[in-house]
Design a protein around this motif. Structure first.
Motif, short mmCIF file in Angstrom:
data_model
loop_
_atom_site.label_atom_id
_atom_site.label_comp_id
_atom_site.label_asym_id
_atom_site.label_seq_id
_atom_site.Cartn_x
_atom_site.Cartn_y
_atom_site.Cartn_z
N UNK A 99 0.87 -1.20 0.02
CA UNK A 99 0.18 -0.03 -0.01
C UNK A 99 1.01 1.02 0.05
N UNK A 100 0.80 1.83 -0.86
CA UNK A 100 1.79 3.19 -1.35
C UNK A 100 1.55 4.30 -0.58
N UNK A 101 1.94 4.55 0.82
CA UNK A 101 1.60 5.36 1.79
C UNK A 101 1.72 6.70 1.14
N UNK A 102 0.29 7.54 1.56
CA UNK A 102 0.11 8.84 0.79
C UNK A 102 -0.34 9.21 -0.33
N UNK A 103 -0.58 7.88 -1.10
CA UNK A 103 -1.16 7.99 -2.46
C UNK A 103 -2.45 7.69 -2.83
N UNK A 104 -2.83 6.61 -1.56
CA UNK A 104 -4.20 6.01 -1.89
C UNK A 104 -4.17 4.92 -2.86
N UNK A 105 -2.89 4.47 -3.19
CA UNK A 105 -2.99 3.28 -4.32
C UNK A 105 -2.19 2.22 -3.84
N UNK A 106 -2.35 1.05 -4.22
CA UNK A 106 -1.58 -0.25 -4.09
C UNK A 106 -0.60 -0.27 -5.12
N UNK A 107 0.36 -0.80 -4.82
CA UNK A 107 1.53 -1.14 -5.98
C UNK A 107 1.92 -2.57 -5.91
N UNK A 108 2.07 -3.09 -7.13
CA UNK A 108 2.33 -4.72 -7.31
C UNK A 108 3.28 -4.74 -8.26
N UNK A 109 4.07 -5.53 -8.23
CA UNK A 109 5.28 -6.14 -9.18
C UNK A 109 5.16 -7.70 -9.32
N UNK A 110 4.76 -8.08 -10.60
CA UNK A 110 4.76 -9.55 -10.68
C UNK A 110 5.51 -9.94 -12.18
N UNK A 111 5.74 -11.23 -12.30
CA UNK A 111 6.10 -11.85 -13.49
C UNK A 111 5.02 -12.56 -14.23
N UNK A 112 4.56 -12.03 -15.37
CA UNK A 112 3.48 -12.78 -16.13
C UNK A 112 4.21 -13.75 -17.00
N UNK A 113 3.80 -15.10 -16.55
CA UNK A 113 4.54 -16.20 -17.58
C UNK A 113 3.61 -17.33 -17.55
N UNK A 163 6.69 -11.22 -19.01
CA UNK A 163 6.71 -9.84 -18.70
C UNK A 163 6.69 -9.74 -17.26
N UNK A 164 7.60 -8.65 -17.10
CA UNK A 164 7.76 -8.05 -15.77
C UNK A 164 6.89 -6.90 -15.52
N UNK A 165 5.60 -7.20 -14.84
CA UNK A 165 4.69 -6.04 -14.89
C UNK A 165 4.69 -5.20 -13.57
N UNK A 166 4.51 -3.74 -13.70
CA UNK A 166 4.22 -2.99 -12.45
C UNK A 166 2.86 -2.48 -12.53
N UNK A 167 2.36 -2.51 -11.40
CA UNK A 167 0.86 -1.96 -11.33
C UNK A 167 0.68 -0.95 -10.22
N UNK A 168 -0.28 -0.13 -10.56
CA UNK A 168 -0.85 0.89 -9.45
C UNK A 168 -2.37 1.04 -9.69
N UNK A 169 -2.98 0.66 -8.60
CA UNK A 169 -4.49 0.72 -8.45
C UNK A 169 -4.94 1.36 -7.40
N UNK A 170 -6.24 1.86 -7.58
CA UNK A 170 -6.68 2.35 -6.21
C UNK A 170 -7.76 1.35 -5.49
N UNK A 171 -7.77 -0.01 -6.23
CA UNK A 171 -8.89 -0.84 -6.03
C UNK A 171 -7.87 -2.08 -5.02
N UNK A 172 -8.17 -2.10 -3.74
CA UNK A 172 -7.49 -3.10 -2.88
C UNK A 172 -7.60 -4.37 -3.34
N UNK A 173 -6.54 -5.21 -3.06
CA UNK A 173 -6.37 -6.46 -3.51
C UNK A 173 -7.50 -7.26 -2.79
N UNK A 174 -8.19 -8.21 -3.61
CA UNK A 174 -9.34 -9.17 -3.17
C UNK A 174 -8.82 -10.23 -2.00
#
Length: 142
Positions: free
Chosen positions: A109-123, A131-142
């Protein structure tokens, strides 16, 4: 891999406005409440694919180390359990599509931004590039 460039892009995603509709370009996606960007993309057949996955996992771990210094260490987020849940419940984007593409994500949870950040390998899709993916979202992980 240019770790400084990837960190800078992730930082930018924490403040980039979201799009009203889903858009896609060169593997990057944006939609209401999320951005997914390709940090690295690798081609390859069977043998080269396994090496690419291994290398991208090392890249993911290097990014995790740097981002954990900033936002604290977290346990890996199991996207496969999210994938299993898609049959019984509606999983919001970007989590539904990430769970179809990757096994695990580093997540903060990226402090001060209201967003979640994720990094993953899509294979998971053998027909697609790794692919190495970077994600930023305001939608909390389920």
């Amino acid at each position: 891999m240019n770790i400084a460039r990837h960190i800078a892009l992730i930082d930018e995603l924490c403040f980039r406005p979201f799009t009203a509709e889903r858009t896609s370009s060169n593997g990057d996606e944006s939609g209401p409440g999320y951005h997914v960007v390709v940090l690295e993309r690798g081609h390859g057949d069977c043998g080269a694919r396994a090496e690419t996955v291994e290398q991208y996992e090392k890249y993911r771990d290097a990014l995790e180390e740097r981002l954990a210094d900033r936002w604290s260490e977290t346990a890996p987020y199991n996207l496969q359990t999210v994938s299993l849940r898609t049959g019984q419940e509606e999983i919001p984007e970007p989590w539904a599509s990430l769970s179809a593409r990757a096994r695990v994500a580093c997540l903060w949870e990226a402090e001060g931004t209201g967003r979640w950040v994720a990094v993953c390998v899509a294979d998971l899709d053998e027909a697609d590039d790794v692919k190495l993916l970077g994600v930023a979202t305001e939608i909390a992980p389920p």
